[in-house]
Design a protein around this motif. Structure first.
Motif, PDB file in Angstrom:
ATOM      1  N   ALA A 202       0.812  -1.222   0.000  1.00 44.95           N
ATOM      2  CA  ALA A 202       0.000   0.000   0.000  1.00 44.95           C
ATOM      3  C   ALA A 202       0.841   1.266   0.000  1.00 44.95           C
ATOM      4  CB  ALA A 202      -0.979   0.038   1.173  1.00 44.95           C
ATOM      5  N   THR A 203       2.154   1.129   0.108  1.00 53.69           N
ATOM      6  CA  THR A 203       3.025   2.301   0.147  1.00 53.69           C
ATOM      7  C   THR A 203       3.679   2.595  -1.194  1.00 53.69           C
ATOM      8  OG1 THR A 203       4.931   0.991   0.883  1.00 53.69           O
ATOM      9  CG2 THR A 203       3.508   1.915   2.584  1.00 53.69           C
ATOM     10  N   VAL A 204       3.969   1.560  -1.972  1.00 49.73           N
ATOM     11  CA  VAL A 204       4.577   1.708  -3.290  1.00 49.73           C
ATOM     12  C   VAL A 204       3.697   0.988  -4.303  1.00 49.73           C
ATOM     13  CG1 VAL A 204       6.594   1.258  -4.736  1.00 49.73           C
ATOM     14  CG2 VAL A 204       6.900   1.842  -2.323  1.00 49.73           C
ATOM     15  N   TRP A 205       3.281   1.709  -5.362  1.00 47.81           N
ATOM     16  CA  TRP A 205       2.340   1.176  -6.333  1.00 47.81           C
ATOM     17  C   TRP A 205       2.973   1.128  -7.720  1.00 47.81           C
ATOM     18  CZ3 TRP A 205      -2.981   0.113  -5.208  1.00 47.81           C
ATOM     19  CH2 TRP A 205      -3.349   0.368  -3.870  1.00 47.81           C
ATOM     20  N   SER A 206       2.503   0.179  -8.534  1.00 46.97           N
ATOM     21  CA  SER A 206       2.971   0.076  -9.914  1.00 46.97           C
ATOM     22  C   SER A 206       1.795  -0.275 -10.815  1.00 46.97           C
ATOM     23  CB  SER A 206       4.069  -0.980 -10.051  1.00 46.97           C
ATOM     24  OG  SER A 206       3.588  -2.247  -9.653  1.00 46.97           O
ATOM     25  N   ILE A 207       1.947  -0.004 -12.107  1.00 46.93           N
ATOM     26  CA  ILE A 207       0.897  -0.320 -13.076  1.00 46.93           C
ATOM     27  C   ILE A 207       0.969  -1.805 -13.423  1.00 46.93           C
ATOM     28  CG2 ILE A 207       0.055   0.079 -15.416  1.00 46.93           C
ATOM     29  CD1 ILE A 207       1.019   2.952 -15.161  1.00 46.93           C
ATOM     30  N   SER A 208      -0.148  -2.501 -13.236  1.00 45.61           N
ATOM     31  CA  SER A 208      -0.223  -3.927 -13.539  1.00 45.61           C
ATOM     32  C   SER A 208      -0.773  -4.193 -14.931  1.00 45.61           C
ATOM     33  CB  SER A 208      -1.103  -4.631 -12.502  1.00 45.61           C
ATOM     34  OG  SER A 208      -1.443  -5.936 -12.887  1.00 45.61           O
TER      35      SER A 208
END
Length: 245
Positions: A202-208
């Motif tokens: 929940a702290t670092v997000w990426s495009i899946s």
């Protein structure tokens, strides 16, 4: 939302809270003095309903499926509407966010509320709130934020001004958080392609995944993620990484 086998759907445009036992016939069960905006339901059937600020103390609770309501004292100014409310089953706590920078509230029973840090900032307008084991995530116009506990402040994890995020979901066995970005267009625009963001922390997000049309919501159901798009299209994934239509 579902309570005691019935479906609940908010209709803020008409100040209604609609209930149905079969998904076909609907009745309004909103409190007579209320103007429902958002709601949350516990596994035990307690409903918390938050309003749109046209009256003071715009919080209500029901423990009989919406047949009767008790109006509660709101701890924050009623000049702005509530944008989200959520119940964390793992810690038995409630959290809500108003449409105002840093304006929020928390509760241990859904009835007595105290002021607390809200996720909204000058650059974000919250549309969704979710938590797991006292880790909280908020999403809306402008990005995604997280909070490490029910009383903690908020940190901006994804910042995309003028772009809408909505429809948070979570699966604890991976673990994985998921949130669709509505489209490549700016706010209010459902043209272009949406993108699915994921995060294990929940702290670092990426495009899946990048879709071929705009996206509106997601849910974890029957051991898989569903993300819904325009034109009755939806995407399915067992792990948040590989998607099919």
């Amino acid at each position: 939302n579902v309570t005691n086998g019935s479906y609940l759907v908010g209709d803020p445009l008409n100040n209604h809270l609609l209930m149905s036992d079969d998904g076909k016939s609907w009745v309004n069960v909103a409190p007579s003095s209320g103007n429902p905006k958002v709601l949350a339901v516990t596994p035990y059937g307690m409903i918390v309903l938050a309003g749109q600020s046209s009256i003071a103390n715009d919080l209500w609770t029901s423990e009989d499926g919406g047949l009767s309501w008790d109006q509660q004292t709101a701890p924050t100014s009623s000049t702005t509407e509530w944008m989200a409310v959520h119940y964390d089953t793992s810690i038995d706590r409630w959290r809500a966010a108003r449409n105002g920078t840093g304006v929020g509230a928390t509760s241990v029973d859904g009835r007595t509320w105290t002021s607390g840090p809200g996720p909204q900032t000058s650059a974000t307008t919250i549309r969704d709130l979710l938590s797991q084991n006292d880790l909280w995530v908020a999403a809306g116009a402008g990005g995604i934020l997280y909070s490490s506990s029910v009383g903690a402040g908020w940190t901006l994890a994804v910042s995309l001004p003028l772009h809408g995020f909505q429809g948070l979901s979570y699966f604890d066995s991976i673990p994985l958080w998921l949130c669709p970005k509505r489209s490549t267009g700016t706010l209010g625009d459902f043209s272009g392609s949406g993108t699915i963001y994921t995060s294990p922390t929940a702290t670092v997000w990426s495009i899946s995944f990048t879709a071929t049309q705009a996206l509106s919501a997601s849910v974890w159901l029957h051991n898989r993620f569903y993300v819904f798009g325009t034109g009755q299209t939806y995407y399915v994934s067992f792990d948040g990484a590989v998607w099919t239509t």
